[in-house]
Design an enzyme around this catalytic site. Sequence first.
Site, mmCIF file in Angstrom:
data_model
loop_
_atom_site.group_PDB
_atom_site.id
_atom_site.type_symbol
_atom_site.label_atom_id
_atom_site.label_comp_id
_atom_site.label_asym_id
_atom_site.label_seq_id
_atom_site.Cartn_x
_atom_site.Cartn_y
_atom_site.Cartn_z
ATOM 1 C CG ASN A 6 -1.714 1.191 1.459
ATOM 2 O OD1 ASN A 6 -2.067 2.139 0.619
ATOM 3 N ND2 ASN A 6 -2.464 1.519 2.521
ATOM 4 C CD1 TRP A 7 3.700 1.012 -2.813
ATOM 5 C CD2 TRP A 7 3.627 2.418 -4.513
ATOM 6 N NE1 TRP A 7 4.666 0.425 -3.955
ATOM 7 C CE2 TRP A 7 4.659 1.171 -4.958
ATOM 8 C CE3 TRP A 7 3.585 3.172 -5.743
ATOM 9 C CZ2 TRP A 7 4.967 0.822 -5.987
ATOM 10 C CZ3 TRP A 7 4.043 2.802 -7.223
ATOM 11 C CH2 TRP A 7 4.968 1.494 -7.175
ATOM 12 C CE LYS A 8 -0.344 3.283 4.645
ATOM 13 N NZ LYS A 8 -0.340 3.347 6.214
ATOM 14 C CG HIS A 91 -5.960 1.611 5.008
ATOM 15 N ND1 HIS A 91 -5.527 2.705 5.859
ATOM 16 C CD2 HIS A 91 -4.902 0.964 4.877
ATOM 17 C CE1 HIS A 91 -4.368 2.566 6.380
ATOM 18 N NE2 HIS A 91 -3.849 1.195 5.860
ATOM 19 C CD GLU A 93 -3.323 5.477 6.705
ATOM 20 O OE1 GLU A 93 -3.234 5.504 5.678
ATOM 21 O OE2 GLU A 93 -2.414 4.840 7.174
ATOM 22 C CD GLU A 161 -3.479 -2.648 7.303
ATOM 23 O OE1 GLU A 161 -2.552 -2.834 6.855
ATOM 24 O OE2 GLU A 161 -4.186 -1.436 7.098
ATOM 25 N N GLY A 167 2.066 2.642 10.875
ATOM 26 C CA GLY A 167 3.085 3.584 10.497
ATOM 27 C C GLY A 167 3.577 4.033 11.928
ATOM 28 C CB SER A 211 5.166 -1.497 11.797
ATOM 29 O OG SER A 211 4.514 -0.192 12.176
ATOM 30 N N GLY A 232 2.969 -1.139 4.370
ATOM 31 C CA GLY A 232 2.798 0.377 3.954
ATOM 32 C C GLY A 232 4.196 1.108 3.848
ATOM 33 N N GLY A 233 4.824 1.447 4.864
ATOM 34 C CA GLY A 233 6.239 2.113 4.733
ATOM 35 C C GLY A 233 7.318 1.145 3.874
HETATM 36 P P1 PGA Z 1 2.625 0.437 7.704
HETATM 37 O O1 PGA Z 1 1.282 0.550 7.032
HETATM 38 O O2 PGA Z 1 3.339 -0.804 7.148
HETATM 39 O O3 PGA Z 1 3.370 1.674 7.077
HETATM 40 O O4 PGA Z 1 2.568 0.440 9.117
HETATM 41 C C1 PGA Z 1 0.409 -0.758 6.912
HETATM 42 C C2 PGA Z 1 -0.871 0.025 6.275
HETATM 43 O O5 PGA Z 1 -1.432 0.967 6.485
HETATM 44 O O6 PGA Z 1 -1.372 -0.705 5.286
#
Ligand code: PGA
Length: 254
Positions: A6-8, A91, A93, A161, A167, A211, A232-233
């Site tokens: 997930n590049w966001k 998600h 977010e 998640e 994050g 994470s 994500g990250g």
């Molecule tokens: P993260 O994000 O790996 O940066 O914690 C995961 C996600 O939000 O899907």
Amino acid sequence: MIIAANWKMNLNSDGAKELISALNKQLASWPDIQVVICPPSVYLRETRALADAVIRVGGQNCHEEIAGAYTGEISADMLVDCGASHVIIGHSERRLYAGEAGALLTGKVERAFAAGLQPIFCVGETLAQRQNGDERQVIATQLADIAVFLRAGHLPIIAYEPVWAIGTGRVASTSDIGDMHDFIKSECQRLIGPDADVGTDALPDILYGGSVKPDNAQAILSVPNVDGALVGGAALNAADFAAICDKAQTIETS
Ligand code: PGA
């Protein structure tokens, strides 16, 4: 196993190209891993064009209506038109910043399936909810939004998640992850019910997200009922994402 990125709202066209080219070169080492890349939608088409055919690409959200006067929104059909096969829905977010929940998310999943997309439906509790001991109730409520699909044999991929682990560098313990993944599987089984028109073995894949990094991927992906990761990250760096895929492949072959 599924490893989804997930590049966001990160990277640009050059960065996306660089990352995909690097992953293309290493794909042969991961024959048992389904890699799914979810770039910002404006880069979907070029990501699809550049990525090896075995890589799947996905959107990060879609609208619940087919089309119409929804300025700034993107439909499920448009994602398909740009080469997507998957879409992340719900998600944390989106739940937090766009207030998405409940019937709205059911509508998005419905639209995604209707367009031929595989939804990746995200669930997760906040830190306060976990500290209150409410995490199972929260997840059960979120899963109820996809019960209608489970009962019909349309299985979204589920991503567990925990919000407090996204994050933040904080990772849930492997026992907490295992407990919740077991709970999600059994809750899906309960929602499907004994009289549904699907077999008892038709349960969704459940990814863990929050994470996930090269140094914890082995432990997390080895937990029973963890069928992959939503990253994500660490998915923004080719070496880190590749290292996670390496760990997943090692587990598949062990
Ligand atoms: P993260 O994000 O790996 O940066 O914690 C995961 C996600 O939000 O899907």
